[in-house]
Design a protein around this motif. Structure first.
Motif, PDB file in Angstrom:
ATOM      1  N   GLU A   1     -16.962  -1.402  -1.310  1.00 14.26           N
ATOM      2  CA  GLU A   1     -17.194  -0.023  -1.765  1.00 14.26           C
ATOM      3  C   GLU A   1     -16.591   0.203  -3.152  1.00 14.26           C
ATOM      4  OE1 GLU A   1     -17.244   1.965   2.732  1.00 14.26           O
ATOM      5  OE2 GLU A   1     -15.360   1.782   1.621  1.00 14.26           O
TER       6      GLU A   1
ATOM      7  N   THR B   1       0.838  -1.204   0.000  1.00 17.85           N
ATOM      8  CA  THR B   1       0.000   0.000   0.000  1.00 17.85           C
ATOM      9  C   THR B   1       0.873   1.254   0.000  1.00 17.85           C
ATOM     10  OG1 THR B   1      -0.120  -0.085   2.413  1.00 17.85           O
ATOM     11  CG2 THR B   1      -1.954  -1.065   1.204  1.00 17.85           C
TER      12      THR B   1
ATOM     13  N   HIS C   1      -3.649  11.330  -6.211  1.00 19.86           N
ATOM     14  CA  HIS C   1      -4.903  11.631  -5.505  1.00 19.86           C
ATOM     15  C   HIS C   1      -5.769  10.383  -5.336  1.00 19.86           C
ATOM     16  CE1 HIS C   1      -4.631  15.875  -4.762  1.00 19.86           C
ATOM     17  NE2 HIS C   1      -4.217  16.097  -5.995  1.00 19.86           N
ATOM     18  N   LEU C   2      -5.825   9.568  -6.389  1.00 24.15           N
ATOM     19  CA  LEU C   2      -6.636   8.344  -6.345  1.00 24.15           C
ATOM     20  C   LEU C   2      -6.136   7.424  -5.229  1.00 24.15           C
ATOM     21  CD1 LEU C   2      -8.930   7.181  -8.118  1.00 24.15           C
ATOM     22  CD2 LEU C   2      -7.184   6.026  -9.475  1.00 24.15           C
ATOM     23  N   HIS C   3      -4.820   7.246  -5.150  1.00 21.67           N
ATOM     24  CA  HIS C   3      -4.246   6.354  -4.138  1.00 21.67           C
ATOM     25  C   HIS C   3      -4.387   6.948  -2.733  1.00 21.67           C
ATOM     26  CE1 HIS C   3      -1.528   3.830  -7.039  1.00 21.67           C
ATOM     27  NE2 HIS C   3      -2.754   3.984  -7.489  1.00 21.67           N
ATOM     28  N   ASP C   4      -4.144   8.263  -2.615  1.00 24.55           N
ATOM     29  CA  ASP C   4      -4.319   8.896  -1.303  1.00 24.55           C
ATOM     30  C   ASP C   4      -5.764   8.753  -0.824  1.00 24.55           C
ATOM     31  OD1 ASP C   4      -1.719   9.622  -0.951  1.00 24.55           O
ATOM     32  OD2 ASP C   4      -1.971  11.715  -1.542  1.00 24.55           O
ATOM     33  N   PHE C   5      -6.694   8.936  -1.763  1.00 26.74           N
ATOM     34  CA  PHE C   5      -8.115   8.779  -1.433  1.00 26.74           C
ATOM     35  C   PHE C   5      -8.372   7.379  -0.860  1.00 26.74           C
ATOM     36  CE2 PHE C   5     -12.214   7.057  -2.933  1.00 26.74           C
ATOM     37  CZ  PHE C   5     -13.064   7.817  -2.152  1.00 26.74           C
ATOM     38  N   ALA C   6      -7.855   6.349  -1.556  1.00 29.61           N
ATOM     39  CA  ALA C   6      -8.090   4.966  -1.106  1.00 29.61           C
ATOM     40  C   ALA C   6      -7.428   4.711   0.249  1.00 29.61           C
ATOM     41  CB  ALA C   6      -7.580   3.976  -2.148  1.00 29.61           C
ATOM     42  N   ARG C   7      -6.209   5.255   0.424  1.00 32.47           N
ATOM     43  CA  ARG C   7      -5.499   5.030   1.696  1.00 32.47           C
ATOM     44  C   ARG C   7      -6.164   5.777   2.846  1.00 32.47           C
ATOM     45  NH1 ARG C   7      -0.244   4.683  -1.420  1.00 32.47           N
ATOM     46  NH2 ARG C   7      -0.613   6.871  -1.868  1.00 32.47           N
ATOM     47  N   GLU C   8      -6.540   7.047   2.609  1.00 30.82           N
ATOM     48  CA  GLU C   8      -7.141   7.867   3.674  1.00 30.82           C
ATOM     49  C   GLU C   8      -8.478   7.317   4.143  1.00 30.82           C
ATOM     50  OE1 GLU C   8      -5.500  12.091   1.935  1.00 30.82           O
ATOM     51  OE2 GLU C   8      -7.644  11.737   2.125  1.00 30.82           O
ATOM     52  N   THR C   9      -9.234   6.775   3.184  1.00 31.07           N
ATOM     53  CA  THR C   9     -10.567   6.282   3.534  1.00 31.07           C
ATOM     54  C   THR C   9     -10.534   4.795   3.857  1.00 31.07           C
ATOM     55  OG1 THR C   9     -11.049   5.764   1.223  1.00 31.07           O
ATOM     56  CG2 THR C   9     -11.694   7.952   2.012  1.00 31.07           C
ATOM     57  N   ARG C  10      -9.394   4.138   3.541  1.00 35.04           N
ATOM     58  CA  ARG C  10      -9.338   2.678   3.594  1.00 35.04           C
ATOM     59  C   ARG C  10     -10.561   2.108   2.878  1.00 35.04           C
ATOM     60  NH1 ARG C  10      -6.160  -0.416   6.102  1.00 35.04           N
ATOM     61  NH2 ARG C  10      -7.849  -1.845   6.563  1.00 35.04           N
ATOM     62  N   LEU C  11     -10.662   2.469   1.609  1.00 39.32           N
ATOM     63  CA  LEU C  11     -11.777   2.040   0.760  1.00 39.32           C
ATOM     64  C   LEU C  11     -11.876   0.518   0.778  1.00 39.32           C
ATOM     65  CD1 LEU C  11     -13.790   3.436  -1.242  1.00 39.32           C
ATOM     66  CD2 LEU C  11     -12.247   2.727  -3.076  1.00 39.32           C
ATOM     67  N   SER C  12     -13.047   0.000   1.056  1.00 41.67           N
ATOM     68  CA  SER C  12     -13.200  -1.464   1.114  1.00 41.67           C
ATOM     69  C   SER C  12     -13.460  -2.010  -0.283  1.00 41.67           C
ATOM     70  CB  SER C  12     -14.348  -1.838   2.048  1.00 41.67           C
ATOM     71  OG  SER C  12     -15.588  -1.613   1.407  1.00 41.67           O
TER      72      SER C  12
END
Lengths: 333, 333
Positions: free
Chosen positions: A60, A17, A46-57
């Motif tokens: 989702e 990650t 931005h896409l990766h930061d978004f996934a890391r910050e939200t811990r996108l499941s």
């Protein structure tokens, strides 16, 4: 596997990650188009930061993939659901504002929206652009000037609005090739255009698709305040996409697509309030009156403004970016 | 306009490139689903920052909208172009890694890819899952164990691979309802599965659509290194989606979809190298041999790992976030 040659790209393996972003950037770094490389670099970050910050499941992520496929599937030439998605996320307004920096006294732009068509007829001054007999009559008298106050003639002013029920012509299945509620009027030697129309009404953006369902989940209403769209074009001038909004509309401060700007809000008058106007324009004194002075900037003024705004962003990045053709690219390209 | 009620949302107007983000967040803040509200908040922030940092032009925005519509339009149940887009941007690998934190000695997951189907047949041990006579024969003998080394029986092991030309069955128009190169094998009381297949080959991801065109512009190749997909499922255990990669593949360090992990790379042996194996499994001694020990974690172990990883992100945000059901949400929700 003799037929395959090992590609000449930065090696990567064992992605985590934390290191995946650098690895994707590395493999994209062979792109010869500096601007595309820059856009992808920022997008991936931005896409990766978004996934890391939200811990996108994964659940989702799967729902998002399905949502995006649905948005694409429902899109047609007359139903621009991806434009609508961009609109309700405030992206369309933002991109317009970036691409058209506010300049001196020039008229501000706003969202194009998904309902512009390219088949509107050129009509003469005074033409009634709406065939809706239920609409409240409106006379529009506008001028088009440059930033020094000089009238600009031969500007093609593309106008479009809904009918009295809040629907654009393209939202009717039987519309065919007969545009309604839209027309192109050309400014005269005094920079003047005038035409008859109907008083705009608030209307819901199309809410039976995936974007409508998203707004419902967000408990957002789907209304746009009453407005009339304008697109002004003349060679040598920066194309202006804007709209005029009616003051006091219930959705004036909560536009579903964030299009309202203070400078674009107008008060309608009555034609009869001005001596001789009803006779001059051959309309009833009760007709509502819309007046507005559009101010266009030249292509050169727009180019300079964009260049300067881009340079300001580059300066903030301290040498990492430079401006080429008005667009930001990495300095090392 | 008596029929419209002014909505009860935070007022906004006169939006600029600077205040638009706060305004979009404000209007989304009525969302009763705390997790969705958080996801939208981060999405809008990143989307707007991306546009501001790059000064995305209207032309580029229009091209992006068209690209996304095309990606949606070409997508079907057997051609998941949005999944492919997520794959080539490294998002799929990242989301999988986030949702399945690496735990002790457990087998790592990797990208699902767009070619899994739900119609593979359950087959007996020793079945040949590929009907491709041109493929190089492969015998796979694997075990499934828990993190304490105890075998797990009755695990449904879903396996899929391409034919010798690098195409999945679903990429053939005449595939119909006859799955090929895929099957579900169940682990026995010793946690063992074995089946016959063919040696995996490198293959290009579908490159005739919008994502393929993007890779071309980025000067990226579209190959995946040779691999075989596995999905392992048993109630009470965390579903494992993974793949095994062949060491030495030319694309081992430049996988178009970023799926390779060191722990998932295998060396193929020859069945004949192990005394008695060819006779026991009734295959030619020249048959290639794939062996691997999969280690599954329980649902409870996975839940705890996710919870702990989410809590670490929340802790870094200093009180702004909390963890509910393993997912990050705003603290004030």
């Amino acid at each position: 596997m003799a037929q395959y040659q090992r590609p000449d790209v930065p090696p990567m393996k064992d992605l985590t990650t934390e290191n995946i972003t650098d690895n994707v950037q590395a493999i994209n770094s062979n792109c010869p188009d500096a601007r595309l490389r820059f856009l992808l670099d920022r997008l991936v970050n931005h896409l990766h930061d978004f996934a890391r910050e939200t811990r996108l499941s994964i659940t989702e992520w799967e729902a998002t993939i399905k949502f995006l496929v649905d948005v694409g599937k429902i899109s047609t030439d007359v139903r621009q659901e991806f434009v609508l998605l961009s609109d309700v996320l405030g992206l369309s307004l933002l991109v317009d504002a970036i691409d058209h920096p506010k300049l001196q006294n020039a008229t501000e732009g706003t969202v194009l929206g998904p309902f512009h068509t390219t088949d509107a007829h050129h009509v003469a001054h005074g033409h009634q652009i709406s065939n809706d007999a239920d609409g409240e009559p409106l006379l529009a008298i506008c001028t088009v000037k440059d930033t020094h106050g000089m009238p600009i003639s031969h500007v093609a002013v593309d106008v479009w609005e809904t009918d009295s029920k809040g629907f654009y012509d393209v939202q009717y299945a039987d519309r065919g090739d007969k545009p309604d509620g839209r027309a192109i009027v050309e400014s005269d030697e005094n920079g003047v255009i005038f035409f008859n129309a109907i008083v705009p009404v608030p209307y819901p953006i199309p809410n039976d698709g995936p974007v409508g369902k998203l707004l419902e989940k967000l408990k957002r209403h789907c209304y746009r305040p009453s407005h009339m769209h304008f697109m002004l074009k003349k060679p040598g001038y920066d194309r202006l996409i804007t709209a005029l909004y009616l003051r006091g509309d219930p959705f004036e401060t909560s536009d579903a697509v964030f299009g309202v700007k203070e400078s674009l809000i107008v008060d309608l008058a009555r034609v009869g309030s001005t001596e001789g106007l009803a006779e001059k324009y051959n309309v009833s004194p009760d007709t509502k009156l819309l007046t507005y002075d559009f101010i266009l900037i030249t292509e050169e003024e727009a180019r300079q403004a964009r260049e300067e705004a881009a340079q300001r962003v580059a300066d903030k990045q301290g040498g990492k970016l430079k401006v080429v053709g008005g667009l930001l690219v990495p300095s090392d390209s």
